[in-house]
Design a protein around this motif. Structure first.
Motif, PDB file in Angstrom:
ATOM      1  N   VAL A 216     -33.922  99.490 -29.027  1.00 42.70           N
ATOM      2  CA  VAL A 216     -35.249 100.094 -29.155  1.00 42.70           C
ATOM      3  C   VAL A 216     -36.242  99.034 -29.625  1.00 42.70           C
ATOM      4  CG1 VAL A 216     -36.620 101.868 -30.297  1.00 42.70           C
ATOM      5  CG2 VAL A 216     -34.238 102.345 -29.691  1.00 42.70           C
ATOM      6  N   VAL A 217     -37.366  98.913 -28.904  1.00 47.00           N
ATOM      7  CA  VAL A 217     -38.445  98.002 -29.296  1.00 47.00           C
ATOM      8  C   VAL A 217     -39.733  98.809 -29.429  1.00 47.00           C
ATOM      9  CG1 VAL A 217     -37.337  96.012 -28.223  1.00 47.00           C
ATOM     10  CG2 VAL A 217     -38.965  97.386 -26.896  1.00 47.00           C
ATOM     11  N   ASP A 218     -40.777  98.177 -29.960  1.00 47.54           N
ATOM     12  CA  ASP A 218     -41.984  98.928 -30.302  1.00 47.54           C
ATOM     13  C   ASP A 218     -42.733  99.490 -29.103  1.00 47.54           C
ATOM     14  OD1 ASP A 218     -41.652  98.678 -33.008  1.00 47.54           O
ATOM     15  OD2 ASP A 218     -42.899  96.893 -33.195  1.00 47.54           O
ATOM     16  N   GLY A 219     -42.900  98.688 -28.044  1.00 46.69           N
ATOM     17  CA  GLY A 219     -43.768  99.127 -26.956  1.00 46.69           C
ATOM     18  C   GLY A 219     -43.294  98.688 -25.589  1.00 46.69           C
ATOM     19  N   TRP A 220     -44.016  99.174 -24.559  1.00 43.80           N
ATOM     20  CA  TRP A 220     -43.628  98.922 -23.183  1.00 43.80           C
ATOM     21  C   TRP A 220     -43.693  97.435 -22.822  1.00 43.80           C
ATOM     22  CZ3 TRP A 220     -46.252  96.662 -19.146  1.00 43.80           C
ATOM     23  CH2 TRP A 220     -45.625  96.750 -17.903  1.00 43.80           C
ATOM     24  N   ASP A 221     -44.731  96.744 -23.241  1.00 39.78           N
ATOM     25  CA  ASP A 221     -44.889  95.342 -22.853  1.00 39.78           C
ATOM     26  C   ASP A 221     -43.697  94.512 -23.335  1.00 39.78           C
ATOM     27  OD1 ASP A 221     -46.422  93.169 -21.689  1.00 39.78           O
ATOM     28  OD2 ASP A 221     -46.764  92.500 -23.743  1.00 39.78           O
ATOM     29  N   GLN A 222     -43.261  94.736 -24.565  1.00 35.93           N
ATOM     30  CA  GLN A 222     -42.104  94.007 -25.081  1.00 35.93           C
ATOM     31  C   GLN A 222     -40.842  94.371 -24.303  1.00 35.93           C
ATOM     32  OE1 GLN A 222     -41.257  94.566 -29.257  1.00 35.93           O
ATOM     33  NE2 GLN A 222     -39.402  93.320 -29.192  1.00 35.93           N
ATOM     34  N   ALA A 223     -40.665  95.665 -24.059  1.00 33.35           N
ATOM     35  CA  ALA A 223     -39.460  96.105 -23.354  1.00 33.35           C
ATOM     36  C   ALA A 223     -39.415  95.545 -21.939  1.00 33.35           C
ATOM     37  CB  ALA A 223     -39.402  97.629 -23.315  1.00 33.35           C
ATOM     38  N   TYR A 224     -40.511  95.678 -21.207  1.00 37.32           N
ATOM     39  CA  TYR A 224     -40.512  95.326 -19.786  1.00 37.32           C
ATOM     40  C   TYR A 224     -40.694  93.838 -19.554  1.00 37.32           C
ATOM     41  CZ  TYR A 224     -41.263  95.803 -14.781  1.00 37.32           C
ATOM     42  OH  TYR A 224     -41.144  95.697 -13.417  1.00 37.32           O
ATOM     43  N   ASN A 225     -41.619  93.222 -20.252  1.00 39.16           N
ATOM     44  CA  ASN A 225     -41.968  91.828 -19.965  1.00 39.16           C
ATOM     45  C   ASN A 225     -41.224  90.802 -20.808  1.00 39.16           C
ATOM     46  OD1 ASN A 225     -43.805  91.984 -17.808  1.00 39.16           O
ATOM     47  ND2 ASN A 225     -45.409  92.714 -19.185  1.00 39.16           N
ATOM     48  N   GLN A 226     -40.404  91.269 -21.750  1.00 36.05           N
ATOM     49  CA  GLN A 226     -39.635  90.324 -22.560  1.00 36.05           C
ATOM     50  C   GLN A 226     -38.131  90.602 -22.525  1.00 36.05           C
ATOM     51  OE1 GLN A 226     -41.279  89.567 -26.522  1.00 36.05           O
ATOM     52  NE2 GLN A 226     -43.273  90.295 -25.825  1.00 36.05           N
ATOM     53  N   GLU A 227     -37.756  91.870 -22.623  1.00 35.75           N
ATOM     54  CA  GLU A 227     -36.340  92.210 -22.737  1.00 35.75           C
ATOM     55  C   GLU A 227     -35.670  92.471 -21.387  1.00 35.75           C
ATOM     56  OE1 GLU A 227     -34.743  92.167 -25.561  1.00 35.75           O
ATOM     57  OE2 GLU A 227     -36.420  92.038 -26.988  1.00 35.75           O
ATOM     58  N   PHE A 228     -36.405  92.930 -20.409  1.00 33.27           N
ATOM     59  CA  PHE A 228     -35.858  93.360 -19.125  1.00 33.27           C
ATOM     60  C   PHE A 228     -35.633  92.167 -18.199  1.00 33.27           C
ATOM     61  CE2 PHE A 228     -36.971  95.468 -14.872  1.00 33.27           C
ATOM     62  CZ  PHE A 228     -35.661  95.854 -14.632  1.00 33.27           C
ATOM     63  N   GLY A 234     -39.851  89.150 -17.846  1.00 35.69           N
ATOM     64  CA  GLY A 234     -38.553  89.158 -18.508  1.00 35.69           C
ATOM     65  C   GLY A 234     -37.690  87.972 -18.123  1.00 35.69           C
ATOM     66  N   ARG A 235     -37.736  87.587 -16.849  1.00 35.25           N
ATOM     67  CA  ARG A 235     -36.976  86.409 -16.420  1.00 35.25           C
ATOM     68  C   ARG A 235     -37.495  85.153 -17.115  1.00 35.25           C
ATOM     69  NH1 ARG A 235     -37.267  89.274 -11.577  1.00 35.25           N
ATOM     70  NH2 ARG A 235     -39.072  88.069 -10.829  1.00 35.25           N
ATOM     71  N   LYS A 236     -38.805  85.062 -17.227  1.00 32.77           N
ATOM     72  CA  LYS A 236     -39.402  83.909 -17.898  1.00 32.77           C
ATOM     73  C   LYS A 236     -39.010  83.874 -19.375  1.00 32.77           C
ATOM     74  CE  LYS A 236     -43.893  81.653 -18.550  1.00 32.77           C
ATOM     75  NZ  LYS A 236     -45.357  81.750 -18.281  1.00 32.77           N
ATOM     76  N   ALA A 237     -38.929  85.066 -19.993  1.00 33.05           N
ATOM     77  CA  ALA A 237     -38.574  85.162 -21.413  1.00 33.05           C
ATOM     78  C   ALA A 237     -37.060  85.182 -21.641  1.00 33.05           C
ATOM     79  CB  ALA A 237     -39.210  86.416 -22.014  1.00 33.05           C
ATOM     80  N   LYS A 238     -36.299  85.071 -20.541  1.00 31.48           N
ATOM     81  CA  LYS A 238     -34.839  85.112 -20.594  1.00 31.48           C
ATOM     82  C   LYS A 238     -34.327  86.433 -21.175  1.00 31.48           C
ATOM     83  CE  LYS A 238     -34.447  80.077 -20.950  1.00 31.48           C
ATOM     84  NZ  LYS A 238     -34.345  79.939 -19.483  1.00 31.48           N
ATOM     85  N   GLY A 239     -34.967  87.526 -20.745  1.00 27.47           N
ATOM     86  CA  GLY A 239     -34.516  88.850 -21.152  1.00 27.47           C
ATOM     87  C   GLY A 239     -33.122  89.126 -20.626  1.00 27.47           C
ATOM     88  N   ASP A 240     -32.318  89.855 -21.410  1.00 25.63           N
ATOM     89  CA  ASP A 240     -30.919  90.070 -21.019  1.00 25.63           C
ATOM     90  C   ASP A 240     -30.542  91.542 -20.875  1.00 25.63           C
ATOM     91  OD1 ASP A 240     -30.969  90.880 -23.642  1.00 25.63           O
ATOM     92  OD2 ASP A 240     -29.408  89.494 -24.343  1.00 25.63           O
TER      93      ASP A 240
END
Length: 363
Positions: A216-228, A234-240
């Protein structure tokens, strides 16, 4: 978001290194409000609001108003702040309160009555109860789990399709979702599970989901653009995390902004996990420029803006006769039976459900 939201995926462009328009026009006033008789009118919204420059400029030229756009984070955060500042609002119109949060806004007196000029052209399925004139339906979409096609192909694992699939051992530690107390899609996902499993069953389902490693993360931007792992950001941020709570309209976003443009979307939608979302706009109760705010609400429900929305905010228009672009239709996902819930049921249960969810999932 409807075939696909909010609704609200312009932040994907940020994940791809693009910058969305955050404001147009400055006018003569300083500060956050619009004075009496002012030609400034201010729209307060969540961070995913977007509109084509030429469409907005056309409204400004026709109406004589300069539009200021203030973006204030996730929809849930933006609504909460608007309520806290309702005595001295940041603007004149608020866009982005959805059916999951609408009763909170109405109960707190956030809006004053106004019926937009083309309100009668809103499709019947999106209209509120007769006599409710404080908000105008603007768009619709579906909150759904998205999946990274490459991950599941590489693992030779079928992607999940339903809520029941998400708690299976094969999908352990793969899902990221948003906080239901701070995020509109996070709350929509919670309501989707309640619609699926009922008042007495959703908590047991979430216990299984927690045991299966949901993050669980705070918001959509973190979930989609960082973790996914399936999104460009997400690919750029190496989301897993190859599963994320997002929207049925996420796939067209990934196609539209990719260079070169792929033949098919890199992400898919688990259509058995969807919850229907409708977004509204309203004239703030203490708007300093109520006349300009009314003109702006007419614009949001008008055909030009409704035709422009799908490829700007990746949501479905709610106006009869509005045009949906081919790319949006081609890569968007048709959700035939999204979860829904009566507004009164949401109003009666949202706060206790969120409190129970927080105790169960976050502690």
């Amino acid at each position: 978001m409807s075939t696909t939201k909010k609704a609200t995926l312009t932040a994907v462009a940020v994940g791809l290194g693009l910058v969305a328009v955050s404001a147009c026009g400055s006018g003569g006033d300083s500060g956050g409000g619009s004075g009496t008789g002012s030609k400034d009118v201010t729209l307060v919204s969540h961070s995913s609001f977007n509109v084509s420059k030429d469409v907005l400029k056309d409204f400004e030229k026709t109406s004589g108003y300069k539009v200021r756009i203030l973006k204030d984070g996730d929809a849930g955060q933006a609504v909460n702040k608007a309520i806290l500042t309702k005595g001295n609002p940041q603007g004149d119109v608020f866009f982005g309160v959805d059916n999951t949060l609408l009763s909170r806004a109405l109960d707190n007196g956030l809006f004053q009555p106004y019926e937009a000029k083309d309100a009668g052209l809103v499709l019947p399925e999106y209209r509120l109860a007769k006599g409710e004139r404080r908000v105008t339906p603007v768009d619709s979409g579906d909150i759904c789990v998205n999946y990274d096609k490459k991950y599941f192909a590489d693992k030779k694992l079928a992607p999940p399709r339903t809520f029941a699939d998400l708690v299976k051992p094969a999908y352990k530690n793969l899902l990221v979702t948003e906080n239901a107390s701070t995020s509109s899609p996070g709350l929509g996902f919670l309501l989707g599970t309640a619609a699926q499993y009922g008042d007495d069953g959703w908590q047991g389902y979430w216990k299984k989901l927690k045991d299966n490693g949901v993050k669980v993360v705070d918001g959509w931007d973190q979930a989609y653009n960082q973790e996914f792992s399936g999104s460009a950001g997400g690919r750029k941020a190496k989301g897993d995390r190859p599963l994320v709570v997002s929207y049925a309209s996420s796939p067209p976003v990934e196609v539209l902004y990719a260079k070169p443009r792929p033949q098919e979307a890199p992400t898919g939608v688990a259509t058995g996990t969807c919850f229907r979302q409708v977004e509204y706009a309203g004239l703030l109760s203490n708007a300093k420029n109520a006349k300009g705010g009314k003109a702006l609400l007419d614009f949001l429900s008008g055909k030009r803006f409704q035709d422009d929305m799908p490829l700007q905010m990746f949501v479905n228009p709610v106006r009869k006769g509005a045009q949906v672009p081919e790319l949006f239709r081609k890569y968007g996902v048709e959700v035939e039976k999204p979860g829904t819930m009566a507004p009164k049921k949401i109003a009666d249960n949202r706060e206790p459900w969120v409190k129970s969810w927080t105790s169960l999932v976050l502690k």
